[in-house]
Enzyme design. Structure first.
Site, PDB file in Angstrom:
ATOM      1  N   HIS A 230      30.292 -12.186  -9.329  1.00 39.43           N
ATOM      2  CA  HIS A 230      31.255 -11.612  -8.384  1.00 39.43           C
ATOM      3  C   HIS A 230      31.346 -10.094  -8.585  1.00 39.43           C
ATOM      4  CE1 HIS A 230      34.250 -10.919  -5.489  1.00 39.43           C
ATOM      5  NE2 HIS A 230      35.054 -10.418  -6.391  1.00 39.43           N
ATOM      6  N   TYR A 234      30.773  -5.590  -6.385  1.00 33.54           N
ATOM      7  CA  TYR A 234      31.469  -4.294  -6.367  1.00 33.54           C
ATOM      8  C   TYR A 234      30.598  -3.214  -6.989  1.00 33.54           C
ATOM      9  CZ  TYR A 234      35.136  -7.373  -4.996  1.00 33.54           C
ATOM     10  OH  TYR A 234      35.846  -8.325  -4.323  1.00 33.54           O
ATOM     11  N   HIS A 381      28.538 -13.885   5.739  1.00 33.02           N
ATOM     12  CA  HIS A 381      29.470 -12.993   5.027  1.00 33.02           C
ATOM     13  C   HIS A 381      28.720 -11.881   4.312  1.00 33.02           C
ATOM     14  CE1 HIS A 381      32.420 -11.725   2.003  1.00 33.02           C
ATOM     15  NE2 HIS A 381      31.612 -12.139   1.065  1.00 33.02           N
ATOM     16  N   PHE A 382      27.688 -12.255   3.526  1.00 33.76           N
ATOM     17  CA  PHE A 382      27.144 -11.194   2.691  1.00 33.76           C
ATOM     18  C   PHE A 382      26.138 -10.300   3.404  1.00 33.76           C
ATOM     19  CE2 PHE A 382      23.097 -13.108   1.636  1.00 33.76           C
ATOM     20  CZ  PHE A 382      23.296 -14.404   1.179  1.00 33.76           C
ATOM     21  N   HIS A 383      25.738 -10.682   4.645  1.00 32.27           N
ATOM     22  CA  HIS A 383      24.946  -9.698   5.404  1.00 32.27           C
ATOM     23  C   HIS A 383      25.859  -8.638   6.012  1.00 32.27           C
ATOM     24  CE1 HIS A 383      21.587 -12.463   4.805  1.00 32.27           C
ATOM     25  NE2 HIS A 383      20.838 -11.423   5.026  1.00 32.27           N
ATOM     26  N   ARG A 444      22.764 -23.309   3.955  1.00 29.69           N
ATOM     27  CA  ARG A 444      22.023 -22.088   3.596  1.00 29.69           C
ATOM     28  C   ARG A 444      20.869 -22.475   2.695  1.00 29.69           C
ATOM     29  NH1 ARG A 444      25.298 -19.038  -1.215  1.00 29.69           N
ATOM     30  NH2 ARG A 444      23.524 -17.664  -1.072  1.00 29.69           N
ATOM     31  N   ARG A 445      19.949 -21.554   2.418  1.00 28.96           N
ATOM     32  CA  ARG A 445      18.914 -21.746   1.401  1.00 28.96           C
ATOM     33  C   ARG A 445      18.031 -22.966   1.688  1.00 28.96           C
ATOM     34  NH1 ARG A 445      21.770 -20.072  -4.399  1.00 28.96           N
ATOM     35  NH2 ARG A 445      21.105 -17.907  -4.198  1.00 28.96           N
TER      36      ARG A 445
HETATM   37 FE1  HAS Z   1      31.868 -11.894  -1.060  1.00 29.92          FE
HETATM   38  C1  HAS Z   1      30.219 -14.907  -1.625  1.00 29.92           C
HETATM   39  C2  HAS Z   1      34.899 -13.521  -1.379  1.00 29.92           C
HETATM   40  C3  HAS Z   1      33.557  -8.882  -0.869  1.00 29.92           C
HETATM   41  C4  HAS Z   1      28.884 -10.230  -1.361  1.00 29.92           C
HETATM   42  N1  HAS Z   1      29.955 -12.457  -1.398  1.00 29.92           N
HETATM   43  C5  HAS Z   1      29.471 -13.737  -1.588  1.00 29.92           C
HETATM   44  C6  HAS Z   1      28.029 -13.705  -1.774  1.00 29.92           C
HETATM   45  C7  HAS Z   1      27.658 -12.384  -1.752  1.00 29.92           C
HETATM   46  C8  HAS Z   1      28.870 -11.619  -1.508  1.00 29.92           C
HETATM   47  C9  HAS Z   1      26.255 -11.816  -1.973  1.00 29.92           C
HETATM   48  O1  HAS Z   1      35.966 -16.169  -2.470  1.00 29.92           O
HETATM   49  C10 HAS Z   1      27.129 -14.951  -1.916  1.00 29.92           C
HETATM   50  C11 HAS Z   1      26.681 -15.176  -3.337  1.00 29.92           C
HETATM   51  C12 HAS Z   1      25.774 -16.403  -3.327  1.00 29.92           C
HETATM   52  O2  HAS Z   1      24.564 -16.234  -3.145  1.00 29.92           O
HETATM   53  O3  HAS Z   1      26.298 -17.528  -3.435  1.00 29.92           O
HETATM   54  N2  HAS Z   1      33.827 -11.311  -1.069  1.00 29.92           N
HETATM   55  C13 HAS Z   1      34.924 -12.134  -1.157  1.00 29.92           C
HETATM   56  C14 HAS Z   1      36.139 -11.352  -1.036  1.00 29.92           C
HETATM   57  C15 HAS Z   1      35.773 -10.043  -0.929  1.00 29.92           C
HETATM   58  C16 HAS Z   1      34.322 -10.022  -0.945  1.00 29.92           C
HETATM   59  C17 HAS Z   1      37.567 -11.881  -1.029  1.00 29.92           C
HETATM   60  N3  HAS Z   1      31.315  -9.967  -1.080  1.00 29.92           N
HETATM   61  C18 HAS Z   1      32.158  -8.869  -1.025  1.00 29.92           C
HETATM   62  C19 HAS Z   1      31.402  -7.638  -1.119  1.00 29.92           C
HETATM   63  C20 HAS Z   1      30.086  -8.018  -1.256  1.00 29.92           C
HETATM   64  C21 HAS Z   1      30.053  -9.473  -1.237  1.00 29.92           C
HETATM   65  C22 HAS Z   1      31.998  -6.232  -1.088  1.00 29.92           C
HETATM   66  C23 HAS Z   1      28.875  -7.206  -1.408  1.00 29.92           C
HETATM   67  C24 HAS Z   1      28.832  -5.875  -1.329  1.00 29.92           C
HETATM   68  N4  HAS Z   1      32.433 -13.807  -1.393  1.00 29.92           N
HETATM   69  C25 HAS Z   1      33.734 -14.265  -1.571  1.00 29.92           C
HETATM   70  C26 HAS Z   1      33.706 -15.681  -1.953  1.00 29.92           C
HETATM   71  C27 HAS Z   1      32.393 -16.070  -2.009  1.00 29.92           C
HETATM   72  C28 HAS Z   1      31.613 -14.894  -1.663  1.00 29.92           C
HETATM   73  C29 HAS Z   1      34.861 -16.565  -2.259  1.00 29.92           C
HETATM   74  C30 HAS Z   1      31.835 -17.462  -2.374  1.00 29.92           C
HETATM   75  C31 HAS Z   1      31.558 -18.240  -1.133  1.00 29.92           C
HETATM   76  C32 HAS Z   1      30.868 -19.563  -1.520  1.00 29.92           C
HETATM   77  O4  HAS Z   1      31.527 -20.595  -1.415  1.00 29.92           O
HETATM   78  O5  HAS Z   1      29.700 -19.522  -1.975  1.00 29.92           O
HETATM   79  C33 HAS Z   1      36.720  -8.846  -0.832  1.00 29.92           C
HETATM   80  O6  HAS Z   1      36.385  -7.875  -1.787  1.00 29.92           O
HETATM   81  C34 HAS Z   1      36.711  -8.263   0.564  1.00 29.92           C
HETATM   82  C35 HAS Z   1      37.759  -7.170   0.726  1.00 29.92           C
HETATM   83  C36 HAS Z   1      37.500  -6.327   1.946  1.00 29.92           C
HETATM   84  C37 HAS Z   1      38.380  -6.149   2.979  1.00 29.92           C
HETATM   85  C38 HAS Z   1      37.980  -5.262   4.150  1.00 29.92           C
HETATM   86  C39 HAS Z   1      38.680  -3.896   4.133  1.00 29.92           C
HETATM   87  C40 HAS Z   1      38.098  -3.035   5.207  1.00 29.92           C
HETATM   88  C41 HAS Z   1      37.468  -1.828   4.952  1.00 29.92           C
HETATM   89  C42 HAS Z   1      36.798  -1.095   6.107  1.00 29.92           C
HETATM   90  C43 HAS Z   1      37.392   0.277   6.384  1.00 29.92           C
HETATM   91  C44 HAS Z   1      36.735   0.911   7.591  1.00 29.92           C
HETATM   92  C45 HAS Z   1      36.037   2.082   7.516  1.00 29.92           C
HETATM   93  C46 HAS Z   1      35.370   2.653   8.738  1.00 29.92           C
HETATM   94  C47 HAS Z   1      35.863   2.833   6.284  1.00 29.92           C
HETATM   95  C48 HAS Z   1      39.730  -6.731   3.004  1.00 29.92           C
HETATM   96  C49 HAS Z   1      37.430  -1.180   3.604  1.00 29.92           C
HETATM   97  C50 HAS Z   1      36.104   2.368   9.994  1.00 29.92           C
HETATM   98  C51 HAS Z   1      35.319   2.914  11.140  1.00 29.92           C
HETATM   99  C52 HAS Z   1      35.901   3.453  12.207  1.00 29.92           C
HETATM  100  C53 HAS Z   1      35.026   3.899  13.338  1.00 29.92           C
HETATM  101  C54 HAS Z   1      37.391   3.607  12.278  1.00 29.92           C
HETATM  102 CU    CU Z   2      32.572 -13.210  -5.244  1.00 26.93          CU
END
Ligand code: HAS
Ligand code: CU
Length: 569
Positions: A230, A234, A381-383, A444-445
């Site tokens: 996990h 980050y 999700h992760f793409h 998946r996979r």
């Molecule tokens: Fe995830 C599975 C939960 C973030 C990557 N995640 C994965 C896997 C990958 C991955 C690779 O709870 C699969 C692993 C595998 O092969 O099995 N993930 C989360 C949660 C967050 C999260 C709660 N994941 C990421 C990030 C990743 C990533 C970052 C890569 C970089 N994820 C999970 C969970 C699984 C999971 C379970 C397991 C699923 C399963 O069952 O297998 C949080 O950190 C997300 C928080 C983010 C937000 C969004 C805030 C919005 C922002 C945008 C601001 C806008 C801007 C621009 C700057 C709340 C910051 C605006 C533009 C304008 C024009 C205005």
């Molecule tokens: Cu995770």
């Protein structure tokens, strides 16, 4: 003076890291196209369905590990050098960590690509995907390569800490410059997080794959992997956040809203990244529900730093837009430089991460996770997260950074201006369809996700519409990779001199500066100690339960995955 002239060694290391990263992007991106065509059934002529797992392992390792981590090492070398305004202490360490990472990558790559030649008696393969779950066994050089790669990143962190300590000795009492703070905070999180995978690989999997120990406990191995798995997300995200916080406001024509808030966000990632790893194991038997519940709580806490980021970065963009005449509640968006490929790519990456973050929230819910785990929802999700928030940010910031570390003006500028939009449209199509197909139960996979008697029913246009979106999206994504690499390749081949670079590396002071903010923010040692306590609280009891079970449980001998029939004839 241009960065490349003032810091030639550091500029060269940054270019080397970018070079390895972009070659990994090319190969891994091509395999992504092969996968999209193959698993939707549109074209299965590139590889056999048994070779599909070699392709999928290469796609995951090359993009999720090699492309991202080599790129961030280049970016961090630039950021530490620029913000501390001093060269590395000893370039032998710098080229040493680069060489170690490269050697590790080459060893793991030989093991992975050996999988295509299994039929020629070359018994080297690593069709274990990027999570290398035992009891599936890869060739020992795959695990040895991974270990060398991780040690290489540890030494890279040591290099950047040495620069900081040397700077500190000449700037006593001064606050750590923001970019250097972000790099060091990310490395503190990384040192804590990699303990899990280092123990799994060095203590267990390397001797297990060499036959020195007979069995390993798969559940204990998965737990050690996800202890790391996990927080590694980050490690991919925080370099993108360094870009969103320190470069995107400048490109927007404005200034960062708040430096202290940025430091609070990175401290929260130090504290909260590692304790949530069990959220990848909600479906694993043998882990008590209570521990999973604690992981879910931790996971929901870790939304906070990203939600703070959404606020700070968008506020900074709005400030920039209003400096350029932007008006209205959202009309100011029009006053942003959407013709600047660096700005456009980074902004669209952030926008897409909002969607990825929300699907992460769905993943995090213990009960709803039962619906999406191991389905195509998760790659959806992760793409959006690593595949766009990190990857598109890294590509887009290269349009701004590479001219500064090479002294060469960006070539094919018109292609660069269109590329982020092609990526964005491709990813909207592919990711939304993956999420929705996952809800229909598409796994998946798997090379061929059709099963006799199984009909995926539901969705607006049914599974056919989703498959079509995945294929079109996958093709557009590969075109966007090709466009990016064409711009980078043409610039690399171009000469220095001539017209000005179009970019300058100056970064304006934040609206709310670090002066006056609590000095405790910079006390990385304190934050590491608290993080270690939180990790101990989250993992000691469940690990003890597993290890005591693990030692007693029979464990599993290595199961060599298929040595594949040759794909050539
Ligand atoms: Fe995830 C599975 C939960 C973030 C990557 N995640 C994965 C896997 C990958 C991955 C690779 O709870 C699969 C692993 C595998 O092969 O099995 N993930 C989360 C949660 C967050 C999260 C709660 N994941 C990421 C990030 C990743 C990533 C970052 C890569 C970089 N994820 C999970 C969970 C699984 C999971 C379970 C397991 C699923 C399963 O069952 O297998 C949080 O950190 C997300 C928080 C983010 C937000 C969004 C805030 C919005 C922002 C945008 C601001 C806008 C801007 C621009 C700057 C709340 C910051 C605006 C533009 C304008 C024009 C205005
Ligand atoms: Cu995770």
């Amino acid at each position: 003076m241009a960065f490349v002239d003032e810091f030639p060694t550091e500029a060269r290391v940054t270019r080397l890291c970018m070079g390895v990263a972009f070659n990994a992007l090319l190969i891994g991106g091509f395999f992504g196209l092969v996968q999209a065509l193959h698993r939707t059934g549109y074209f299965r002529g590139f590889v056999s369905s048994t070779d599909y797992y070699t392709v999928l392992t290469a796609h995951g390792v090359l993009l999720a590990l090699v492309f991202t981590i080599f790129f961030l090492c280049g970016l961090f070398t630039w950021a530490v050098t620029r913000s501390l305004d001093r060269p590395v202490v000893d370039s032998r360490l710098t080229f040493g960590w680069f060489g170690l990472m490269f050697t590790g990558t080459a060893l793991a790559g030989i093991a992975i690509f050996g999988g295509f030649f299994g039929g020629y008696g070359l018994d080297i393969s690593a069709d274990v995907l990027f999570t290398f779950y035992p009891p599936m066994k890869a060739h020992p050089i795959f695990y040895i390569g991974l270990a060398l790669f991780i040690v290489g990143t540890w030494l890279a962190g040591a290099d950047w800490f040495r620069s900081y300590f040397a700077w500190r000795s000449e700037h006593d009492g001064e606050r750590i410059p923001l970019q250097a703070f972000m790099v060091l905070a990310t490395m503190v999180m990384w040192y804590l997080a990699t303990l899990g995978v280092a123990i799994e690989v060095v203590v267990f999997l390397i001797p297990w794959s060499l036959g020195l120990i007979q069995t390993v406990d798969p559940l204990l191995m998965r737990t050690l992997f996800w202890y790391f798995g996990h927080p590694v997300v980050y490690f991919w995200l925080l370099p993108a956040y360094l870009v969103w916080y320190t470069i995107l406001p400048k490109l927007s024509g404005g200034r960062l809203f708040s430096d202290p808030l940025a430091r609070v966000v990175f401290i929260l990632f130090i504290l909260l990244s590692t304790p949530g790893g069990f959220h990848h194991q909600y479906m694993d038997p043998g882990i008590a529900e209570g521990f999973k519940f604690i992981a879910m709580t931790n996971t929901l806490f870790i939304l906070l730093p990203s939600l703070l980021t959404a606020f700070t970065v968008v506020a900074s963009m709005e400030h920039g837009a209003r400096q350029n005449g932007g008006t209205g509640r959202i009309g100011w968006l029009k006053s942003l430089p959407w013709d600047n490929p660096a700005f456009t790519g980074i902004a669209l990456a952030g926008l897409m991460f909002a969607a990825g973050g929300f699907s992460g929230m769905i993943n995090a819910g213990m009960n709803i996770n039962y619906l999406i785990h191991n389905t195509l929802w998760v790659p959806g999700h992760f793409h959006l997260t690593v595949g766009t928030a990190a990857a598109l940010t890294f590509m887009a910031v290269s349009y701004w950074l590479y001219p500064q570390v090479s002294g060469k003006r960006l070539r094919l500028y018109g292609v660069a201006q269109i590329q982020p939009y092609v990526w964005f449209i491709g990813m909207v199509l592919m990711s939304n369809a993956m999420h929705r197909a996952g809800l229909l139960g598409v796994p998946r996979r798997t090379a061929e996700p059709e099963y006799p008697g199984v009909e995926y029913v539901g969705g607006v246009g049914g599974i056919g519409e989703m498959r079509l979106q995945i294929v079109i999206g996958g093709i557009l994504l590969f075109i966007a990779v090709a466009m990016f690499l064409a711009v980078m390749g043409a610039t690399w081949l171009g000469h220095r001199g001539g017209r000005p670079l179009r970019v300058n590396g100056s970064i304006p002071e934040p609206l709310s500066s670090v002066d006056g903010s609590p000095r405790v923010l910079d006390n990385l040692r304190l934050w590491l100690i608290i993080a270690a306590l939180l990790v101990a609280l989250s993992y000691s009891v469940p690990l003890w339960a597993l290890i005591s079970d693990g030692i007693l449980a029979p464990g599993s001998p290595p199961i060599p995955v298929w040595s594949l029939p040759p794909i050539f004839g």
